[in-house]
Structure formats: C-alpha cells, structure tokens
Design a protein around this motif. Structure first.
Motif, short mmCIF file in Angstrom:
data_model
loop_
_atom_site.label_atom_id
_atom_site.label_comp_id
_atom_site.label_asym_id
_atom_site.label_seq_id
_atom_site.Cartn_x
_atom_site.Cartn_y
_atom_site.Cartn_z
N VAL A 25 11.84 12.30 -0.66
CA VAL A 25 10.64 12.08 0.14
C VAL A 25 10.11 13.39 0.72
N ARG A 26 11.00 14.38 0.87
CA ARG A 26 10.56 15.68 1.41
C ARG A 26 9.58 16.37 0.47
N ALA A 27 9.55 15.96 -0.78
CA ALA A 27 8.62 16.56 -1.74
C ALA A 27 7.24 15.92 -1.67
N TYR A 28 7.08 14.91 -0.83
CA TYR A 28 5.80 14.21 -0.76
C TYR A 28 4.76 15.07 -0.06
N ASP A 29 3.63 15.25 -0.70
CA ASP A 29 2.52 16.03 -0.18
C ASP A 29 1.28 15.14 -0.13
N PRO A 30 0.85 14.75 1.07
CA PRO A 30 -0.29 13.82 1.18
C PRO A 30 -1.55 14.32 0.48
N GLN A 31 -1.74 15.63 0.48
CA GLN A 31 -2.94 16.17 -0.16
C GLN A 31 -2.83 16.04 -1.68
N LYS A 32 -1.67 16.38 -2.24
CA LYS A 32 -1.49 16.28 -3.69
C LYS A 32 -1.62 14.85 -4.17
N TYR A 33 -1.04 13.92 -3.42
CA TYR A 33 -1.00 12.53 -3.87
C TYR A 33 -2.11 11.67 -3.27
N ALA A 34 -3.16 12.33 -2.80
CA ALA A 34 -4.33 11.59 -2.32
C ALA A 34 -5.08 10.95 -3.48
N SER A 35 -4.83 11.43 -4.68
CA SER A 35 -5.37 10.78 -5.88
C SER A 35 -4.23 10.65 -6.88
N ILE A 36 -4.44 9.84 -7.90
CA ILE A 36 -3.37 9.62 -8.86
C ILE A 36 -3.15 10.82 -9.78
N ASP A 37 -4.05 11.80 -9.71
CA ASP A 37 -3.89 13.01 -10.52
C ASP A 37 -2.57 13.72 -10.21
N GLY A 38 -2.16 13.69 -8.93
CA GLY A 38 -0.92 14.35 -8.55
C GLY A 38 0.28 13.75 -9.25
N TYR A 39 0.29 12.44 -9.41
CA TYR A 39 1.39 11.78 -10.10
C TYR A 39 1.36 12.10 -11.60
N ALA A 40 0.15 12.23 -12.16
CA ALA A 40 0.03 12.59 -13.57
C ALA A 40 0.59 13.99 -13.82
N ASP A 41 0.30 14.90 -12.91
CA ASP A 41 0.85 16.25 -13.04
C ASP A 41 2.37 16.23 -13.03
N ASP A 42 2.95 15.35 -12.23
CA ASP A 42 4.41 15.25 -12.18
C ASP A 42 4.99 14.80 -13.51
N LEU A 43 4.34 13.85 -14.17
CA LEU A 43 4.84 13.37 -15.46
C LEU A 43 4.81 14.49 -16.50
N VAL A 44 3.76 15.29 -16.48
CA VAL A 44 3.69 16.42 -17.40
C VAL A 44 4.79 17.43 -17.09
N GLU A 45 5.05 17.64 -15.80
CA GLU A 45 6.12 18.57 -15.40
C GLU A 45 7.47 18.07 -15.88
N ILE A 46 7.72 16.76 -15.73
CA ILE A 46 8.98 16.19 -16.21
C ILE A 46 9.09 16.33 -17.72
N GLY A 47 8.00 16.01 -18.42
CA GLY A 47 8.01 16.12 -19.87
C GLY A 47 8.25 17.53 -20.34
N SER A 48 7.66 18.50 -19.64
CA SER A 48 7.87 19.90 -19.99
C SER A 48 9.32 20.31 -19.76
N GLU A 49 9.88 19.89 -18.65
CA GLU A 49 11.28 20.22 -18.32
C GLU A 49 12.23 19.65 -19.35
N LEU A 50 11.91 18.47 -19.87
CA LEU A 50 12.79 17.80 -20.84
C LEU A 50 12.47 18.18 -22.28
#
Length: 243
Positions: free
Chosen positions: A39-64
């Motif tokens: 929860v400490r990684a939660y950023d209200p500004q980043k996740y004010a739209s669903i784009d922030g969550y999409a960026d996370d999926l790309v980051e996970i995919g890149s890491e893997l």
C-alpha cells in the motif's frame, strides 16, 4: 497474465488461472492498493485514472520478459489491459476482456448503463459508508441471488480495500471514457459477456466488439458481472477455444 477488477484481488482468478498452467507460464497480480500489494506504493495522483494501472502491467510484463503474451482482464481491468496492450503491442498480442466497459456513463448515441447522476450517487454513497455500500452493491454486481456465498465473498473483498483507495479507484473506474482507445487496440481480442450484468449490459459488449478491429464476442450463459467466480468452466472453455 490475469488482472482483477475493482475491489478484488488475484484470488478472484483462483478457479481459472491454474487451469492454464500446463500450457502457459501463468501470472496473477494485485493492483497497487488491492490484495497483498504494498500500500505504501499507492500514489493518488498516478492512480487517479486507470492509465496508472496500465503502466504497472507493462512494467510487470517487462520485468518478466513477456513476449506475445495473453492478457486477461476482468471488469475495469479489461480496459486497463487494453491500454497496456496499446502501450506494448509486442508484449501483449492477445487480449481477453471479461465483462468490459469503455464508458459506464450514458452519452449521446451510447448506452453505458448509468446516468451521470447514478454515478454521482454511487460515489457519494461509497464515500459516506463504505461498509454499507459494499453490503448492498456487491451482491447485485455478482448477480447470482441463488448462490449468496458468491455475493458474500465479493462483499468481503470490497470491505478489505482501504476506504480512500476504494473511493479513488471507484472514481477512476466509473468516470473513465476509453471509447477512443478501442480503435487503437491491435491485439487479437476475445470479449466475454454475461447475461443480466448490471455493470456491463449486453449492448456494451457489442459496442466493444464493433470498435475493436480483430475481436470476437462470446455471450456466456453465466449471469452477473463475475463469471470468473460464478462460471469458471465457461470462462476457461471460451479462452481455450480462442487462444
């Protein structure tokens, strides 16, 4: 990779995801602020739209090191996954949208299922009393009155979400408008639609099908908004046939 919807976590895929492990490397994840995420990684500004969550999926995919992957998203994550596939088309070449909605609020020549006033009331009710909101809304979303244990599970899942994060995520979800993004999706796409879904009515699934170039719409026998819990066999069969 499987991504969960609002108020849920990766456990919502427990009847679906393991059944692909014999043929695929399977990844499930919790959105930041949900489930077992930090929860400490939660950023209200980043996740004010669903784009922030999409960026996370790309980051996970890149890491893997995912390439030519299949991205499966339920509810709001159907559109989160669509955005991720647009950002990284070589990473995610196949997309499965389970009960998607590109816009929840009705607009001219578009039926999303909710009026602007409906959404305002929904968000105000959630902010005022999250527990009561969850107890009343979750069973209706699940849509399987004859199986009350499913509604109870979704209620408990909603109640575990931090109230402020719940408010933020709900606002990002129900005020989103990703209709223009559908035209940018190049991934081969399967759309799974349920009957009697109060969140994503059948006309919404048809709209998504008509606006995603390489897409197929399957109307499941399942009712409600969460077939990954209520009808996992149908979901698995549809994905297997498509993939």
């Amino acid at each position: 990779m499987f991504a969960h919807g609002f108020g849920c976590d990766q456990a919502m895929w427990r009847f679906v995801a393991p059944r692909f492990e014999n043929a695929f490397k399977v990844v499930t994840c919790d959105h930041v602020g949900s489930g077992g995420s930090d929860v400490r990684a939660y950023d209200p500004q980043k996740y004010a739209s669903i784009d922030g969550y999409a960026d996370d999926l790309v980051e996970i995919g890149s890491e893997l090191g995912i390439h030519d992957g299949i991205l499966v998203g339920h509810s709001v994550s159907a559109m989160i996954c669509a955005l991720a596939s647009i950002r990284a088309p070589e990473m995610f070449r196949t997309l499965v949208m389970v009960c998607p909605s590109p816009r929840y609020i009705d607009d001219e020549n578009y039926v999303g299922g909710f009026s602007a006033e409906d959404v305002d009331d929904l968000l105000a009710s959630l902010a005022e009393n999250p527990m009561a909101w969850s107890a009343s809304v979750a069973p209706a979303i699940m849509g399987n009155a004859s199986r009350p244990e499913l509604g109870e599970e979704l209620t408990e899942s909603f109640c575990r979400l931090d109230p402020q994060i719940a408010n933020d995520f709900a606002r990002a979800t129900f005020t989103s408008d990703n209709r223009a993004d559908l035209l940018k999706v190049t991934a081969r796409t399967l759309i799974l639609q349920c009957r009697d879904d109060i969140i994503a009515p059948e006309c919404v699934g048809q709209y998504v099908r008509d606006h995603v170039a390489d897409s197929e719409l399957v109307l499941l026998s399942a009712t409600g908004h969460c077939p990954n819990l209520s009808a996992p066999d149908e979901v698995v069969a549809a994905i297997r046939e498509f993939a």
